[in-house]
Scaffold this motif. Structure first.
Motif, PDB file in Angstrom:
ATOM      1  N   UNK A   9       0.862  -1.176   0.000  1.00  0.00           N
ATOM      2  CA  UNK A   9       0.000   0.000   0.000  1.00  0.00           C
ATOM      3  C   UNK A   9       0.904   1.234   0.000  1.00  0.00           C
ATOM      4  N   UNK A  10       0.933   2.008  -1.107  1.00  0.00           N
ATOM      5  CA  UNK A  10       1.886   3.125  -1.197  1.00  0.00           C
ATOM      6  C   UNK A  10       1.655   4.213  -0.144  1.00  0.00           C
ATOM      7  N   UNK A  11       0.398   4.461   0.205  1.00  0.00           N
ATOM      8  CA  UNK A  11       0.110   5.498   1.201  1.00  0.00           C
ATOM      9  C   UNK A  11       0.590   5.051   2.580  1.00  0.00           C
ATOM     10  N   UNK A  12       0.215   3.831   2.974  1.00  0.00           N
ATOM     11  CA  UNK A  12       0.619   3.321   4.283  1.00  0.00           C
ATOM     12  C   UNK A  12       2.133   3.160   4.367  1.00  0.00           C
ATOM     13  N   UNK A  13       2.753   2.680   3.309  1.00  0.00           N
ATOM     14  CA  UNK A  13       4.207   2.478   3.348  1.00  0.00           C
ATOM     15  C   UNK A  13       4.933   3.806   3.530  1.00  0.00           C
ATOM     16  N   UNK A  14       4.462   4.867   2.869  1.00  0.00           N
ATOM     17  CA  UNK A  14       5.084   6.190   3.042  1.00  0.00           C
ATOM     18  C   UNK A  14       4.948   6.677   4.478  1.00  0.00           C
ATOM     19  N   UNK A  15       3.763   6.482   5.054  1.00  0.00           N
ATOM     20  CA  UNK A  15       3.520   6.900   6.441  1.00  0.00           C
ATOM     21  C   UNK A  15       4.434   6.134   7.395  1.00  0.00           C
ATOM     22  N   UNK A  16       4.503   4.814   7.215  1.00  0.00           N
ATOM     23  CA  UNK A  16       5.328   3.983   8.088  1.00  0.00           C
ATOM     24  C   UNK A  16       6.809   4.321   7.956  1.00  0.00           C
ATOM     25  N   UNK A  17       7.271   4.521   6.727  1.00  0.00           N
ATOM     26  CA  UNK A  17       8.682   4.844   6.519  1.00  0.00           C
ATOM     27  C   UNK A  17       9.056   6.163   7.175  1.00  0.00           C
ATOM     28  N   UNK A  18       8.221   7.184   6.993  1.00  0.00           N
ATOM     29  CA  UNK A  18       8.496   8.498   7.601  1.00  0.00           C
ATOM     30  C   UNK A  18       8.558   8.387   9.119  1.00  0.00           C
ATOM     31  N   UNK A  19       7.639   7.626   9.691  1.00  0.00           N
ATOM     32  CA  UNK A  19       7.563   7.515  11.144  1.00  0.00           C
ATOM     33  C   UNK A  19       8.691   6.646  11.711  1.00  0.00           C
ATOM     34  N   UNK A  20       8.884   5.476  11.137  1.00  0.00           N
ATOM     35  CA  UNK A  20       9.847   4.527  11.694  1.00  0.00           C
ATOM     36  C   UNK A  20      11.296   4.964  11.473  1.00  0.00           C
ATOM     37  N   UNK A  21      11.546   5.701  10.385  1.00  0.00           N
ATOM     38  CA  UNK A  21      12.913   6.152  10.125  1.00  0.00           C
ATOM     39  C   UNK A  21      13.403   7.175  11.139  1.00  0.00           C
ATOM     40  N   UNK A  22      12.497   7.704  11.944  1.00  0.00           N
ATOM     41  CA  UNK A  22      12.916   8.608  13.007  1.00  0.00           C
ATOM     42  C   UNK A  22      13.667   7.858  14.107  1.00  0.00           C
ATOM     43  N   UNK A  43      21.733  -7.211   6.234  1.00  0.00           N
ATOM     44  CA  UNK A  43      21.308  -7.993   7.390  1.00  0.00           C
ATOM     45  C   UNK A  43      20.337  -7.147   8.198  1.00  0.00           C
ATOM     46  N   UNK A  44      19.257  -7.765   8.660  1.00  0.00           N
ATOM     47  CA  UNK A  44      18.210  -7.023   9.364  1.00  0.00           C
ATOM     48  C   UNK A  44      18.006  -7.561  10.770  1.00  0.00           C
ATOM     49  N   UNK A  45      17.635  -6.653  11.669  1.00  0.00           N
ATOM     50  CA  UNK A  45      17.320  -7.048  13.036  1.00  0.00           C
ATOM     51  C   UNK A  45      15.857  -7.378  13.214  1.00  0.00           C
ATOM     52  N   UNK A  46      15.024  -6.948  12.236  1.00  0.00           N
ATOM     53  CA  UNK A  46      13.580  -7.154  12.345  1.00  0.00           C
ATOM     54  C   UNK A  46      12.920  -7.090  10.976  1.00  0.00           C
ATOM     55  N   UNK A  47      11.947  -7.986  10.754  1.00  0.00           N
ATOM     56  CA  UNK A  47      11.081  -7.926   9.581  1.00  0.00           C
ATOM     57  C   UNK A  47       9.715  -7.396  10.011  1.00  0.00           C
ATOM     58  N   UNK A  48       9.104  -6.546   9.185  1.00  0.00           N
ATOM     59  CA  UNK A  48       7.709  -6.154   9.357  1.00  0.00           C
ATOM     60  C   UNK A  48       7.026  -6.438   8.024  1.00  0.00           C
ATOM     61  N   UNK A  49       6.200  -7.489   7.977  1.00  0.00           N
ATOM     62  CA  UNK A  49       5.577  -7.939   6.735  1.00  0.00           C
ATOM     63  C   UNK A  49       4.063  -7.804   6.813  1.00  0.00           C
ATOM     64  N   UNK A  50       3.476  -7.232   5.772  1.00  0.00           N
ATOM     65  CA  UNK A  50       2.019  -7.265   5.638  1.00  0.00           C
ATOM     66  C   UNK A  50       1.636  -8.614   5.034  1.00  0.00           C
ATOM     67  N   UNK A  51       0.485  -9.154   5.479  1.00  0.00           N
ATOM     68  CA  UNK A  51       0.030 -10.431   4.907  1.00  0.00           C
ATOM     69  C   UNK A  51      -0.392 -10.240   3.459  1.00  0.00           C
ATOM     70  N   UNK A  52      -1.229  -9.246   3.230  1.00  0.00           N
ATOM     71  CA  UNK A  52      -1.832  -9.068   1.908  1.00  0.00           C
ATOM     72  C   UNK A  52      -0.988  -8.158   1.021  1.00  0.00           C
ATOM     73  N   UNK A  53      -0.056  -8.773   0.304  1.00  0.00           N
ATOM     74  CA  UNK A  53       0.751  -8.031  -0.664  1.00  0.00           C
ATOM     75  C   UNK A  53       0.659  -8.738  -2.006  1.00  0.00           C
ATOM     76  N   UNK A  54       1.088  -8.050  -3.040  1.00  0.00           N
ATOM     77  CA  UNK A  54       1.046  -8.639  -4.381  1.00  0.00           C
ATOM     78  C   UNK A  54       1.930  -9.876  -4.447  1.00  0.00           C
TER      79      UNK A  54
END
Length: 217
Positions: A9-22, A43-54
């Motif tokens: 979801x482009x809208x939600x992903x933009x919101x999450x990126x702006x917030x979490x990158x702080x 290498x990542x310390x955490x995954x955040x995955x949406x169930x419903x993706x393309x």
């Protein structure tokens, strides 16, 4: 901590990126194919995955990663409200589960709790290459486990590049965002900082576009 977010979801992903990158260094993937591309060099310390993706769902992807012995903690995001999908998420290897719609601070608390549970390094450590990581708060690079101190300005420039990857950044933009009006640098000064960073992280990470500026890749 470096986080990988998969959300189509482009809208939600933009919101999450702006917030979490702080608070964290967050990479973004639109689908499972992009996740695998990111995992080749990060290498990542955490995954955040949406169930419903393309394409492949977040749960299918997580099951696959667990089969490959990837034990990275994972938080699942979903619009489903039923218990069935909750059970499937934990069976797939998720460590937490958050239902849409949710408040951003709730997701932040869940991430912080996951860090505590798994004793994940809480400093904002940014992976530059497989062998080089950057601790902006400490103005330090860790290169093959050797600690290298950065000047305040070199650290600020590198952090600005990291937060603006794959985008042309001009000298004027750097000056506007990183220097005080009373202490404006010359173009030669900026070139000197760029040269220092290239020597430390590799010449290929920062490209010059003559007459336009620089691109961090």
């Amino acid at each position: 901590m470096k986080v990988l977010l998969m959300e189509d979801d482009p809208v939600l992903s933009d919101i999450l990126l702006d917030y979490l990158n702080e608070s964290w260094d967050v990479d973004y993937a639109y689908d499972s194919k992009e996740v695998y591309v990111k995992l080749e060099s990060n290498k990542y310390g955490l995954f955040i995955f949406d169930i419903n993706v393309a394409g492949k769902s977040g749960l299918e992807l997580l099951r696959e990663l667990r089969e490959f012995n990837n034990t990275t903690p994972a938080i699942i995001i979903t619009a489903y409200t039923d218990t069935k999908h909750l059970e499937e998420a934990f069976e797939a290897g998720a460590h937490d589960y958050i239902k849409k719609p949710f408040e951003l601070p709730e997701l932040k608390v869940r991430i912080q709790n996951t860090q505590k549970l798994f004793n994940i390094h809480t400093k904002n450590e940014i992976q530059i290459t497989p062998d080089i990581s950057f601790l902006p708060e400490e103005k330090t690079l860790l290169k093959n486990k050797i600690q290298i101190s950065l000047s305040t300005k070199d650290s600020a420039i590198l952090l600005y590049f990291v937060r603006n990857t794959q985008r042309v950044i001009s000298n004027d933009e750097l000056i506007q965002n990183l220097w005080d009006f009373d202490h404006l640098p010359s173009d030669a000064t900026i070139r000197s900082h760029i040269r220092t960073l290239r020597e430390l992280i590799g010449k290929g990470k920062i490209s010059t576009l003559r007459g336009s500026g620089y691109i961090y890749e």
